[in-house]
Design an enzyme around this catalytic site. Structure first.
Site, PDB file in Angstrom:
ATOM      1  N   GLY A 210       0.810  -1.225   0.000  1.00  0.00           N
ATOM      2  CA  GLY A 210       0.000   0.000   0.000  1.00  0.00           C
ATOM      3  C   GLY A 210       0.835   1.263   0.000  1.00  0.00           C
ATOM      4  N   LYS A 211       1.748   1.362   0.946  1.00  0.00           N
ATOM      5  CA  LYS A 211       2.564   2.584   1.057  1.00  0.00           C
ATOM      6  C   LYS A 211       3.584   2.660  -0.081  1.00  0.00           C
ATOM      7  CE  LYS A 211       1.915   2.661   6.058  1.00  0.00           C
ATOM      8  NZ  LYS A 211       1.289   1.326   6.150  1.00  0.00           N
ATOM      9  N   ASP A 229      10.828  -7.170   1.993  1.00  0.00           N
ATOM     10  CA  ASP A 229       9.983  -7.922   2.923  1.00  0.00           C
ATOM     11  C   ASP A 229      10.587  -9.304   3.107  1.00  0.00           C
ATOM     12  OD1 ASP A 229       7.048  -7.165   4.044  1.00  0.00           O
ATOM     13  OD2 ASP A 229       7.320  -9.335   3.988  1.00  0.00           O
ATOM     14  N   ARG A 234       4.174 -13.010   0.768  1.00  0.00           N
ATOM     15  CA  ARG A 234       3.641 -11.639   0.748  1.00  0.00           C
ATOM     16  C   ARG A 234       4.241 -10.840  -0.420  1.00  0.00           C
ATOM     17  NH1 ARG A 234       1.584  -9.201   5.607  1.00  0.00           N
ATOM     18  NH2 ARG A 234       3.027  -7.462   5.430  1.00  0.00           N
ATOM     19  N   ASP A 256      15.399 -10.068   5.233  1.00  0.00           N
ATOM     20  CA  ASP A 256      15.039  -9.513   6.537  1.00  0.00           C
ATOM     21  C   ASP A 256      15.669  -8.119   6.592  1.00  0.00           C
ATOM     22  OD1 ASP A 256      14.974  -8.749   9.239  1.00  0.00           O
ATOM     23  OD2 ASP A 256      15.041 -10.840   9.909  1.00  0.00           O
ATOM     24  N   TYR A 300      12.045  -5.472  19.705  1.00  0.00           N
ATOM     25  CA  TYR A 300      12.233  -6.051  18.355  1.00  0.00           C
ATOM     26  C   TYR A 300      12.343  -4.933  17.310  1.00  0.00           C
ATOM     27  CZ  TYR A 300      10.817  -8.844  14.199  1.00  0.00           C
ATOM     28  OH  TYR A 300      10.730  -9.441  12.968  1.00  0.00           O
ATOM     29  N   CYS A 323       0.771   0.878  13.293  1.00  0.00           N
ATOM     30  CA  CYS A 323      -0.697   0.890  13.430  1.00  0.00           C
ATOM     31  C   CYS A 323      -1.052   0.441  14.840  1.00  0.00           C
ATOM     32  CB  CYS A 323      -1.351  -0.007  12.376  1.00  0.00           C
ATOM     33  SG  CYS A 323      -0.762  -1.707  12.428  1.00  0.00           S
TER      34      CYS A 323
END
Length: 382
Positions: A210-211, A229, A234, A256, A300, A323
């Site tokens: 999305g971004k 990612d 994904r 990663d 993390y 979020c």
């Protein structure tokens, strides 16, 4: 009613952090967003063109007053009170399926956990989540046995969901890539980043895209975006999504992003939409996270932050977003970045509230802004 959705220790945490507003925040989190946003894909169309197409497709789009690429639809509902007992045969859905039905989606067979044995096609049934919350009413399309054993197909055609948001993925305009369903705060992120085609941009946790696709749109498909990612699956879906939207200036990397410094790049701008506890996502039929999860996640996130700082060129910009609603994952981590030598900057688009003891950071609250819970900070490497 909302209270049972949150573990006692999380309710206590919210009480300490937000005081008298904690109850309103939790009650809002239990419901879907009041305004459901989509982003016009300006690589393919304009807002006014898309709005007239959507009207022809039977929807009632409205213009966002904040973003010229923003369109929203009003939520319908609640369609029945919390204590409503229709007394119909019961179909139980898993949490994911129940949350979808709660917002107006059909119930598909893979989402069914249990069904009253006597149910046959054509019967009116009530749909409840695993803990018994009524999420909708509908007409059975299968027998109880078929609902449990089938791996595909509609089990219940939902006629009365608790709330109703528009269903978009079957629309021709969606298939043509004319828009992307994206929350308002999430759209603000790319605006705050202010990308330009001369810059090398890195999106550190990019999928589902999305971004990334919004940044590409603001750069008019020029310049270079590296989107990272760690999930192959994904990234595959993101590749399809970018194709649907006609995005051409993104290089996808399967890795990663905590290992970003190993690439040896010096980015002009980095977006770190950090993996978080997602406490701001709506609707929350049930929340299982606790303050322990918040602390672990904040630690993390610092691995990603350290990698971002190392890979940013001097004078470069880092936009950090989540979020979630917690202090530890948001302002506390921004303080950590400032301690590491970054400087907080003002944001070009500010429509939320100031952060907790941090005026330059932007927070979105579900009860105040009628959005997801969200956080954005913009920092410069000095």
């Amino acid at each position: 009613m909302y209270e049972e959705a949150f573990p006692p220790e999380l309710r206590e945490y919210y009480q300490k952090l937000f005081g008298s507003e904690a109850k309103e925040i939790m009650a809002s989190l239990r419901t879907p967003v009041e305004k459901y946003y989509i982003r016009v894909n300006t690589l393919k169309t304009s807002r006014s063109k898309l709005m007239s197409i959507l009207r022809k497709e039977g929807l009632k789009p409205k213009r966002s007053p904040y973003l010229k690429e923003g369109i929203y639809f009003e939520r319908e509902g609640p369609n029945f009170p919390d204590d409503y007992e229709p007394g119909l045969p019961v179909v139980r859905a898993n949490k994911f399926a129940a949350e979808s039905v709660y917002q107006g989606a059909m119930l598909y067979a893979p989402g069914v956990l249990q069904a009253d044995k006597k149910i046959k096609p054509g019967d009116e049934v009530e749909i409840r989540d695993p803990k018994g919350l009524l999420v909708g009413i509908g007409i059975a399309k299968m027998s109880a046995k078929e609902m449990i054993t089938s791996t595909r197909g509609i089990a219940v055609e939902v006629t009365l969901p608790k709330f109703k948001l528009p269903s978009l993925s079957e629309l021709e305009s969606f298939k043509e890539g004319l828009f992307y369903a994206q929350s308002l705060p999430s759209m603000v992120v790319a605006r705050v980043l202010e990308p330009s085609e001369e810059e090398l941009i890195v999106d550190m946790a990019a999928a589902p895209g999305g971004k990334t696709s919004h940044i590409a749109q603001l750069m008019e498909n020029r310049g270079e975006i590296i989107a990272i990612d760690k999930s192959k699956n994904r990234l595959r879906k993101m590749e399809e999504e970018l194709k649907r939207l006609g995005v051409k200036n993104v290089k996808l990397l399967h890795m990663d992003s905590r290992k970003l410094p190993e690439l040896g790049i010096e980015a002009d701008k980095i977006l770190l939409d950090a993996p978080c506890t997602a406490l701001g996502i709506r609707p929350k039929l049930w929340e299982s996270r606790t303050p322990k999860d918040i602390e672990a996640t904040a630690r993390y996130q610092r691995h990603f932050i350290n990698a971002a700082i190392k890979s940013l060129k001097k004078g470069g910009i880092l936009v950090y977003s989540t979020c979630t609603l917690s202090y530890e994952e948001n302002e506390a981590n921004v303080r950590y970045m400032v301690h590491k030598g970054l400087k907080l900057e003002e944001q070009s688009l500010f429509i939320g509230s100031a952060g907790i003891d941090m005026d330059e950071a932007q927070r979105f609250y579900p009860h105040k802004h009628l959005t997801q819970g969200f956080f954005i900070a913009k920092l410069r490497k000095v």
